[in-house]
Design a protein around this motif. Structure first.
Motif, PDB file in Angstrom:
ATOM      1  N   PRO A 178       4.585  14.864  -5.420  1.00  0.00           N
ATOM      2  CA  PRO A 178       4.641  14.564  -6.741  1.00  0.00           C
ATOM      3  C   PRO A 178       5.387  13.783  -7.733  1.00  0.00           C
ATOM      4  N   PHE A 179       6.486  13.171  -7.433  1.00  0.00           N
ATOM      5  CA  PHE A 179       6.986  12.780  -7.754  1.00  0.00           C
ATOM      6  C   PHE A 179       7.352  10.763  -8.230  1.00  0.00           C
ATOM      7  N   ILE A 180       6.703  11.267  -6.666  1.00  0.00           N
ATOM      8  CA  ILE A 180       5.985   9.343  -6.226  1.00  0.00           C
ATOM      9  C   ILE A 180       5.170   9.410  -6.870  1.00  0.00           C
ATOM     10  N   ALA A 181       3.761  10.374  -7.006  1.00  0.00           N
ATOM     11  CA  ALA A 181       3.029   9.642  -8.166  1.00  0.00           C
ATOM     12  C   ALA A 181       2.689   9.097  -9.614  1.00  0.00           C
ATOM     13  N   ALA A 182       4.268  10.431  -9.683  1.00  0.00           N
ATOM     14  CA  ALA A 182       3.998  10.180 -11.870  1.00  0.00           C
ATOM     15  C   ALA A 182       4.943   8.840 -11.413  1.00  0.00           C
ATOM     16  N   LEU A 183       4.984   7.898 -11.082  1.00  0.00           N
ATOM     17  CA  LEU A 183       5.869   6.743 -11.404  1.00  0.00           C
ATOM     18  C   LEU A 183       4.972   5.903 -11.740  1.00  0.00           C
ATOM     19  N   ASP A 208       0.677  -0.620  -0.231  1.00  0.00           N
ATOM     20  CA  ASP A 208       0.194  -0.273  -0.305  1.00  0.00           C
ATOM     21  C   ASP A 208       0.923   1.343   0.185  1.00  0.00           C
ATOM     22  N   LEU A 209       0.939   2.350  -1.459  1.00  0.00           N
ATOM     23  CA  LEU A 209       1.711   2.963  -0.927  1.00  0.00           C
ATOM     24  C   LEU A 209       1.370   4.356  -0.295  1.00  0.00           C
ATOM     25  N   SER A 210       0.119   4.271   0.092  1.00  0.00           N
ATOM     26  CA  SER A 210      -0.464   5.145   0.997  1.00  0.00           C
ATOM     27  C   SER A 210      -0.266   5.189   2.002  1.00  0.00           C
ATOM     28  N   GLU A 211       0.000   4.531   2.678  1.00  0.00           N
ATOM     29  CA  GLU A 211       1.084   3.598   3.820  1.00  0.00           C
ATOM     30  C   GLU A 211       2.056   3.724   3.919  1.00  0.00           C
ATOM     31  N   ALA A 212       2.692   3.477   3.196  1.00  0.00           N
ATOM     32  CA  ALA A 212       4.262   4.146   2.997  1.00  0.00           C
ATOM     33  C   ALA A 212       4.489   5.735   3.131  1.00  0.00           C
ATOM     34  N   ILE A 213       3.918   6.458   2.155  1.00  0.00           N
ATOM     35  CA  ILE A 213       3.716   7.239   2.461  1.00  0.00           C
ATOM     36  C   ILE A 213       3.478   8.137   3.977  1.00  0.00           C
ATOM     37  N   ARG A 214       2.821   7.557   4.399  1.00  0.00           N
ATOM     38  CA  ARG A 214       2.003   7.796   5.618  1.00  0.00           C
ATOM     39  C   ARG A 214       3.275   7.360   6.499  1.00  0.00           C
ATOM     40  N   ALA A 215       4.208   6.684   6.132  1.00  0.00           N
ATOM     41  CA  ALA A 215       4.647   6.609   7.245  1.00  0.00           C
ATOM     42  C   ALA A 215       6.572   7.365   7.031  1.00  0.00           C
ATOM     43  N   VAL A 236       6.818  12.568 -15.238  1.00  0.00           N
ATOM     44  CA  VAL A 236       8.177  12.762 -14.789  1.00  0.00           C
ATOM     45  C   VAL A 236       9.081  14.196 -15.217  1.00  0.00           C
ATOM     46  N   ARG A 237       8.767  13.772 -15.910  1.00  0.00           N
ATOM     47  CA  ARG A 237       9.546  15.578 -16.097  1.00  0.00           C
ATOM     48  C   ARG A 237       8.316  16.887 -16.277  1.00  0.00           C
TER      49      ARG A 237
END
Length: 189
Positions: free
Chosen positions: A97-102, A14-21, A51-52
């Motif tokens: 924003p970079f993470i969301a772009a990946l 869960d990426l949102s869990e990783a970002i919360r951490a 990403v750009r």
């Protein structure tokens, strides 16, 4: 040159869990002079465009090697996919924003912190900027995108070879309901 020990403290699908951490750990750190660094493997035109948009002056080279294309040579990265992206010393607000772009592409986002805090109850002094880092490996289990995965790993960095710092790793892991998994990677500083 010295190394930090990057200890995995949370792996989740869960990426949102990783970002919360990550946010929780950033709230503990001294962010006075903090900055963020990016490394990624970008494989598709869609991810490249996203990403750009976040990092318009992107530093990159072809995954096959610089002789197959690079930002330095003025090549168009869309003609050289897949590419390896390296971008350093960016403001903290570029990270999410970079993470969301990946999309599904693997990356490592490293926060260079001012310090990890003192933890008197654990007998830990403040750890300086030289060894205070936090990395989120996105779609990868390692710092260098060599282990692509569908999950994400949060790594906390401390001084390599300092046994007292294992207590800090456990303390930081507990802040994010994680645990030190025993996986440590050396990260050149």
């Amino acid at each position: 040159m010295s190394n930090s020990a990057a200890s995995a403290v949370l792996t989740t699908g869960d990426l949102s869990e990783a970002i919360r951490a990550v946010r929780t750990l950033l709230d503990l750190a001294d962010l006075g002079q903090a900055e963020v660094d990016f490394e990624a493997v970008v494989r598709t035109p869609g991810v490249l465009a996203q990403v750009r948009h976040v990092l318009p002056d992107l530093q990159w080279w072809a995954l096959a090697g610089k002789e197959h294309g690079s930002a330095e040579a003025g090549d168009d990265p869309a003609d050289c996919l897949p590419i390896r992206v390296f971008d350093w010393c960016r403001p903290l607000d570029r990270a999410e924003p970079f993470i969301a772009a990946l999309g599904p592409d693997p990356a490592a986002v490293r926060w260079d912190l001012g310090a990890w805090p003192a933890v008197p109850e654990a007998g830990l002094e403040e750890i300086s900027q030289k060894y205070a880092y936090l990395t989120l490996s996105v779609n990868s289990r390692d710092l260098y995108q060599d282990e692509p995965s569908q999950d994400h790993t949060v790594h906390v960095h401390v001084r390599d070879g300092d046994g007292d710092q294992i207590a800090r790793v456990h303390w930081l892991a507990a802040r994010v309901d994680g645990r030190f998994t025993g996986r440590v990677e050396l990260a050149p500083l």
